[in-house]
Design a protein around this motif. Structure first.
Motif, PDB file in Angstrom:
ATOM      1  N   LEU A  83       0.795  -1.142   0.100  1.00  0.00           N
ATOM      2  CA  LEU A  83       0.103  -0.120   0.112  1.00  0.00           C
ATOM      3  C   LEU A  83       0.935   1.211   0.009  1.00  0.00           C
ATOM      4  O   LEU A  83       1.844   1.136   0.697  1.00  0.00           O
ATOM      5  N   PHE A  84       0.338   2.198  -0.827  1.00  0.00           N
ATOM      6  CA  PHE A  84       1.398   3.461  -0.859  1.00  0.00           C
ATOM      7  C   PHE A  84       0.697   4.808  -0.258  1.00  0.00           C
ATOM      8  O   PHE A  84      -0.619   4.722  -0.481  1.00  0.00           O
ATOM      9  N   ASP A  85       1.289   5.608   0.098  1.00  0.00           N
ATOM     10  CA  ASP A  85       0.787   7.008   0.579  1.00  0.00           C
ATOM     11  C   ASP A  85      -0.021   7.332  -0.534  1.00  0.00           C
ATOM     12  O   ASP A  85      -0.837   8.159  -0.187  1.00  0.00           O
ATOM     13  N   ARG A  86       0.143   7.295  -1.854  1.00  0.00           N
ATOM     14  CA  ARG A  86      -0.683   7.901  -2.806  1.00  0.00           C
ATOM     15  C   ARG A  86      -1.964   7.287  -3.063  1.00  0.00           C
ATOM     16  O   ARG A  86      -2.759   7.961  -3.908  1.00  0.00           O
ATOM     17  N   SER A  87      -2.116   5.985  -2.457  1.00  0.00           N
ATOM     18  CA  SER A  87      -3.328   5.365  -2.794  1.00  0.00           C
ATOM     19  C   SER A  87      -4.197   4.986  -1.403  1.00  0.00           C
ATOM     20  O   SER A  87      -5.136   4.164  -1.606  1.00  0.00           O
ATOM     21  N   VAL A  88      -3.635   5.446  -0.441  1.00  0.00           N
ATOM     22  CA  VAL A  88      -4.636   5.157   0.870  1.00  0.00           C
ATOM     23  C   VAL A  88      -4.964   6.576   1.452  1.00  0.00           C
ATOM     24  O   VAL A  88      -4.211   7.518   1.433  1.00  0.00           O
ATOM     25  N   GLN A  89      -6.161   6.527   1.754  1.00  0.00           N
ATOM     26  CA  GLN A  89      -6.702   8.039   2.757  1.00  0.00           C
ATOM     27  C   GLN A  89      -7.220   7.430   3.904  1.00  0.00           C
ATOM     28  O   GLN A  89      -7.787   6.348   3.845  1.00  0.00           O
ATOM     29  N   HIS A  90      -6.726   8.199   5.009  1.00  0.00           N
ATOM     30  CA  HIS A  90      -7.258   7.865   6.385  1.00  0.00           C
ATOM     31  C   HIS A  90      -8.469   8.786   6.735  1.00  0.00           C
ATOM     32  O   HIS A  90      -8.733   9.992   6.401  1.00  0.00           O
ATOM     33  N   GLY A  91      -9.504   8.143   7.410  1.00  0.00           N
ATOM     34  CA  GLY A  91     -10.488   9.020   7.827  1.00  0.00           C
ATOM     35  C   GLY A  91     -10.347   9.323   9.410  1.00  0.00           C
ATOM     36  O   GLY A  91      -9.772   8.573  10.180  1.00  0.00           O
ATOM     37  N   ASP A  92     -10.857  10.403   9.653  1.00  0.00           N
ATOM     38  CA  ASP A  92     -11.009  10.970  10.983  1.00  0.00           C
ATOM     39  C   ASP A  92     -12.187  10.376  11.649  1.00  0.00           C
ATOM     40  O   ASP A  92     -13.382  10.686  10.969  1.00  0.00           O
ATOM     41  N   ASP A  93     -12.447  10.091  12.989  1.00  0.00           N
ATOM     42  CA  ASP A  93     -13.660   9.464  13.435  1.00  0.00           C
ATOM     43  C   ASP A  93     -14.656   8.711  12.633  1.00  0.00           C
ATOM     44  O   ASP A  93     -15.821   8.824  12.429  1.00  0.00           O
ATOM     45  N   ALA A  94     -13.797   7.713  11.719  1.00  0.00           N
ATOM     46  CA  ALA A  94     -14.586   6.576  10.973  1.00  0.00           C
ATOM     47  C   ALA A  94     -15.127   7.353   9.687  1.00  0.00           C
ATOM     48  O   ALA A  94     -16.331   6.680   8.999  1.00  0.00           O
ATOM     49  N   ARG A  95     -14.628   8.572   9.479  1.00  0.00           N
ATOM     50  CA  ARG A  95     -15.548   9.309   8.149  1.00  0.00           C
ATOM     51  C   ARG A  95     -14.423  10.017   7.320  1.00  0.00           C
ATOM     52  O   ARG A  95     -13.470  10.391   7.980  1.00  0.00           O
ATOM     53  N   ALA A  96     -14.561  10.007   6.047  1.00  0.00           N
ATOM     54  CA  ALA A  96     -13.631  10.511   5.211  1.00  0.00           C
ATOM     55  C   ALA A  96     -14.502  10.940   3.806  1.00  0.00           C
ATOM     56  O   ALA A  96     -15.168  10.422   3.464  1.00  0.00           O
ATOM     57  N   ARG A  97     -14.003  12.092   3.181  1.00  0.00           N
ATOM     58  CA  ARG A  97     -14.630  12.249   1.880  1.00  0.00           C
ATOM     59  C   ARG A  97     -13.107  12.215   0.991  1.00  0.00           C
ATOM     60  O   ARG A  97     -12.331  12.722   1.197  1.00  0.00           O
ATOM     61  N   VAL A  98     -13.674  11.250   0.071  1.00  0.00           N
ATOM     62  CA  VAL A  98     -12.325  10.851  -0.906  1.00  0.00           C
ATOM     63  C   VAL A  98     -13.154  11.244  -2.376  1.00  0.00           C
ATOM     64  O   VAL A  98     -13.934  10.513  -2.708  1.00  0.00           O
ATOM     65  N   SER A  99     -12.056  11.860  -2.930  1.00  0.00           N
ATOM     66  CA  SER A  99     -12.355  12.277  -4.479  1.00  0.00           C
ATOM     67  C   SER A  99     -12.201  10.869  -5.270  1.00  0.00           C
ATOM     68  O   SER A  99     -10.979  10.142  -5.180  1.00  0.00           O
ATOM     69  N   LEU A 100     -12.980  10.565  -6.050  1.00  0.00           N
ATOM     70  CA  LEU A 100     -12.956   9.419  -7.094  1.00  0.00           C
ATOM     71  C   LEU A 100     -12.291  10.034  -8.558  1.00  0.00           C
ATOM     72  O   LEU A 100     -12.379   9.022  -9.144  1.00  0.00           O
ATOM     73  N   ALA A 101     -11.973  11.107  -8.464  1.00  0.00           N
ATOM     74  CA  ALA A 101     -11.410  11.603  -9.677  1.00  0.00           C
ATOM     75  C   ALA A 101     -10.112  10.855  -9.868  1.00  0.00           C
ATOM     76  O   ALA A 101      -9.432  10.545  -9.279  1.00  0.00           O
ATOM     77  N   GLY A 102      -9.938  10.651 -11.282  1.00  0.00           N
ATOM     78  CA  GLY A 102      -8.872   9.779 -11.618  1.00  0.00           C
ATOM     79  C   GLY A 102      -8.617   8.439 -11.382  1.00  0.00           C
ATOM     80  O   GLY A 102      -7.679   7.736 -11.358  1.00  0.00           O
ATOM     81  N   THR A 103      -9.925   7.844 -10.882  1.00  0.00           N
ATOM     82  CA  THR A 103      -9.875   6.290 -10.684  1.00  0.00           C
ATOM     83  C   THR A 103     -10.953   5.531 -11.313  1.00  0.00           C
ATOM     84  O   THR A 103     -11.766   6.168 -12.347  1.00  0.00           O
ATOM     85  N   VAL A 104     -10.443   4.138 -11.556  1.00  0.00           N
ATOM     86  CA  VAL A 104     -11.305   3.359 -12.460  1.00  0.00           C
ATOM     87  C   VAL A 104     -11.644   2.154 -11.289  1.00  0.00           C
ATOM     88  O   VAL A 104     -10.723   1.650 -10.793  1.00  0.00           O
ATOM     89  N   GLN A 105     -12.894   1.868 -11.253  1.00  0.00           N
ATOM     90  CA  GLN A 105     -13.190   0.547 -10.419  1.00  0.00           C
ATOM     91  C   GLN A 105     -12.313   0.733  -8.651  1.00  0.00           C
ATOM     92  O   GLN A 105     -11.790  -0.144  -8.529  1.00  0.00           O
ATOM     93  N   PRO A 106     -12.690   1.811  -8.222  1.00  0.00           N
ATOM     94  CA  PRO A 106     -11.836   2.286  -6.909  1.00  0.00           C
ATOM     95  C   PRO A 106     -12.332   0.954  -6.081  1.00  0.00           C
ATOM     96  O   PRO A 106     -13.430   0.652  -5.987  1.00  0.00           O
TER      97      PRO A 106
END
Length: 109
Positions: A83-106
């Protein structure tokens, strides 16, 4: 490993597909003999390319840890991938907003 498969070119193809957010036919469907050793060789080359580009490895994803499903998928051991820093997103308090721009089948896990 199947001699007809060039793991460097396969890794390059996967890297380019990720960068351009496009899909590819499964590597396993391209030639008989694409096995776990080949898959890990392609993965190692992809990891090298990402590290060379400044990505940072932040962990590993381990799959197929449930032995009961192995026969269903034709596997006989767990599999892993970095897993790499550019492909992992961490959420605060079990919540996160993640852009799906530039993704395919995330994958959201």
């Amino acid at each position: 490993m199947n001699a007809a498969m060039n793991t460097t070119s396969l890794a390059e193809e996967l890297y380019a597909a990720q960068a351009s957010a496009t899909t590819l036919a499964p590597l396993t469907a391209r030639a008989a003999g694409f096995d776990m050793a080949t898959a890990y060789a392609v993965q190692a080359e992809g990891t090298r390319r990402r590290l060379d580009a400044g990505w940072r490895m932040v962990g590993r994803k381990i799959g197929f840890t449930n032995r009961e499903i192995w026969p269903l998928y034709g596997v006989d051991a767990p599999v892993w991938a970095p897993l790499f820093d550019r492909s992992v997103q961490h959420g605060d308090d079990a919540r996160a907003r993640v852009s799906l721009a530039g993704t395919v089948q995330p994958r959201i896990e």
